[in-house]
Design an enzyme around this catalytic site. Structure first.
Site, PDB file in Angstrom:
ATOM      1  N   ARG A  34       0.827  -1.226   0.000  1.00  0.00           N
ATOM      2  CA  ARG A  34       0.000   0.000   0.000  1.00  0.00           C
ATOM      3  C   ARG A  34       0.858   1.272   0.000  1.00  0.00           C
ATOM      4  O   ARG A  34       0.507   2.274   0.624  1.00  0.00           O
ATOM      5  CB  ARG A  34      -0.935   0.057   1.229  1.00  0.00           C
ATOM      6  CG  ARG A  34      -1.955  -1.053   1.305  1.00  0.00           C
ATOM      7  CD  ARG A  34      -2.964  -0.935   0.169  1.00  0.00           C
ATOM      8  NE  ARG A  34      -4.144  -1.714   0.419  1.00  0.00           N
ATOM      9  CZ  ARG A  34      -4.296  -3.003   0.097  1.00  0.00           C
ATOM     10  NH1 ARG A  34      -3.312  -3.652  -0.491  1.00  0.00           N
ATOM     11  NH2 ARG A  34      -5.427  -3.613   0.353  1.00  0.00           N
ATOM     12  N   GLU A  36      -4.863   3.220   6.806  1.00  0.00           N
ATOM     13  CA  GLU A  36      -4.557   3.063   5.395  1.00  0.00           C
ATOM     14  C   GLU A  36      -5.192   4.237   4.627  1.00  0.00           C
ATOM     15  O   GLU A  36      -4.678   4.704   3.627  1.00  0.00           O
ATOM     16  CB  GLU A  36      -5.158   1.733   4.915  1.00  0.00           C
ATOM     17  CG  GLU A  36      -4.536   1.186   3.671  1.00  0.00           C
ATOM     18  CD  GLU A  36      -5.553   0.903   2.603  1.00  0.00           C
ATOM     19  OE1 GLU A  36      -6.142   1.862   2.059  1.00  0.00           O
ATOM     20  OE2 GLU A  36      -5.739  -0.273   2.286  1.00  0.00           O
ATOM     21  N   SER A  85     -10.708  -0.789   3.483  1.00  0.00           N
ATOM     22  CA  SER A  85      -9.905  -1.021   4.689  1.00  0.00           C
ATOM     23  C   SER A  85      -9.506   0.322   5.285  1.00  0.00           C
ATOM     24  O   SER A  85      -8.922   1.150   4.593  1.00  0.00           O
ATOM     25  CB  SER A  85      -8.615  -1.757   4.340  1.00  0.00           C
ATOM     26  OG  SER A  85      -8.886  -3.004   3.784  1.00  0.00           O
TER      27      SER A  85
END
Ligand code: EPU
Length: 339
Positions: free
Chosen positions: A163, A335, A238
């Site tokens: 990520r 995130e 998420s």
């Protein structure tokens, strides 16, 4: 090129926060982008968004929100098994995944149904079910705001990690991606090793030969059972990254709990699913005001009623971080990008 002042952003962020931007500017090519960037008096700072599916506005934005309307999907077929696809940054990423699968091309089927646009997918190194953008990315074409020229960055140049990418670190704000080129394959190459993917695919398709569309359909099915549809319930997917801990810390947790799901990274650290940590804290389905920890996947925070404010989401985020810290001494990091 189109500029709107005092823009309502509620339809432009999947969390459905009712916030506004001083200005909103959209371009469909390099010329329009250059015109926007050189416009005198445009409210600053600039914030480039994609589908708004991975960010949380903490209030009104005082600058200009930029958005790419660069479209087009061009498949480049040289008669070899590898087929390149050059995709405009403003294209729906899932629309591209669907098109690639419909052409029998392997590569992006596991990334099906992820909300957002192609440009942001390359910034965020989105990933799901054992595949990340870095596995299928050939290059990005971007406007370099420092040199004022277009540049092409190869996959290595993008310095992808979980990520993460150069666009979120050293080069934050420097490049504006206009096109992303993906490498796909005609060769039979399903990737089914993540979790229940193989079982889900086989349940629907039996034991025979698969097509990218069959795998896509199975992935779409899995996502629909676990994750909230952004059209119905506001969220940003998420909310937290899965944390990486040391082997010792993992062992300490494993000695206290019967079965700790985990994945050992090549560098020896251990990834523990944030969803599991949050669930152990008793927070799966927990709600506070209009915000909630999603009842089917606690890694996701939702705008449960559609009326949640940024403060309610932020307060629930803190509650989750504190609870996991108090129980496991693991600091979860979001995130979702906070604006
Ligand atoms: N788990 C629980 N309780 C739950 C759900 C999951 O304990 O309620 C545990 C289970 O052990 C499960 C593990 O968490 O095996 C992993 O769950 P899942 O496969 O759903 O994946 P995840 O790690 O929670 C990541 C990505 C998702 C992606 C899935 C599938 C991150 C931050 N999230 O979630 O990405 O779809 O894997 O590959 O890495 C997103 O980025 O927005 C996103 C949805």
């Amino acid at each position: 090129m189109r500029i709107t002042f005092n823009k309502d952003l509620s339809a432009l962020n999947t969390f459905r926060m009712k916030v506004r931007a001083a200005a909103f500017a959209e371009y469909s090519g390099l010329e329009g982008l250059r015109a926007i960037l050189s416009m005198p008096g445009l409210p600053r700072p600039l914030l480039h968004i994609g589908g708004g599916s991975n960010l949380l506005f903490s209030g009104d934005f005082k600058g200009t929100v930029l958005h790419s309307a660069v479209k087009g999907i061009l498949f480049i077929d040289n008669g070899t098994p590898e087929v390149l696809a050059r995709v405009g940054a403003g294209e729906s990423f899932d629309g591209f995944c669907a098109l690639a699968a419909s052409k029998g091309l392997w590569g992006t089927e596991n990334l099906s149904l992820i909300p957002g646009e192609a440009g942001a997918a390359a910034v965020q190194n989105i990933g799901a079910y054992g595949v990340e953008i870095k596995d299928v990315l050939e290059s990005v074409e971007a406007y370099d705001t420092v040199s004022g020229e277009m540049v092409t960055l190869g996959c290595e140049d993008c310095r992808y990690a979980y990520r993460d990418s150069v666009f979120k670190n050293e080069a934050k704000g420097r490049y504006i991606i206009l096109y992303v080129t993906f490498k796909l394959s005609r060769d039979y190459s399903p990737r089914l090793s993540y979790g229940h993917v193989e079982a889900a695919v086989r349940e629907v398709c039996g034991s025979g030969t698969l097509t990218p569309m069959m795998v896509r359909d199975a992935i779409v099915g899995i996502r629909k059972t676990k994750l909230p549809a952004v059209e119905e319930t506001g969220s940003a997917g998420s909310f937290f990254r899965n944390p990486f801990v040391s082997r010792e810390q993992y062992e300490a947790i494993a000695s206290r709990y019967e079965k700790v799901p985990h994945f050992i990274n090549p560098d020896g650290t251990v990834k523990i699913p944030a969803a599991w940590l949050i669930e152990q804290c008793g927070l799966k389905g927990y709600s506070e005001g209009n915000a909630a920890v999603y009842h089917k996947q606690p890694l996701v925070i939702v705008n449960a009623t559609g009326e949640a404010t940024p403060d309610e989401i932020l307060s629930l985020e803190q509650k989750v971080i504190d609870s996991v810290w108090n129980r496991f001494s693991i600091r979860l990091s979001p995130e979702v990008e906070h604006i």
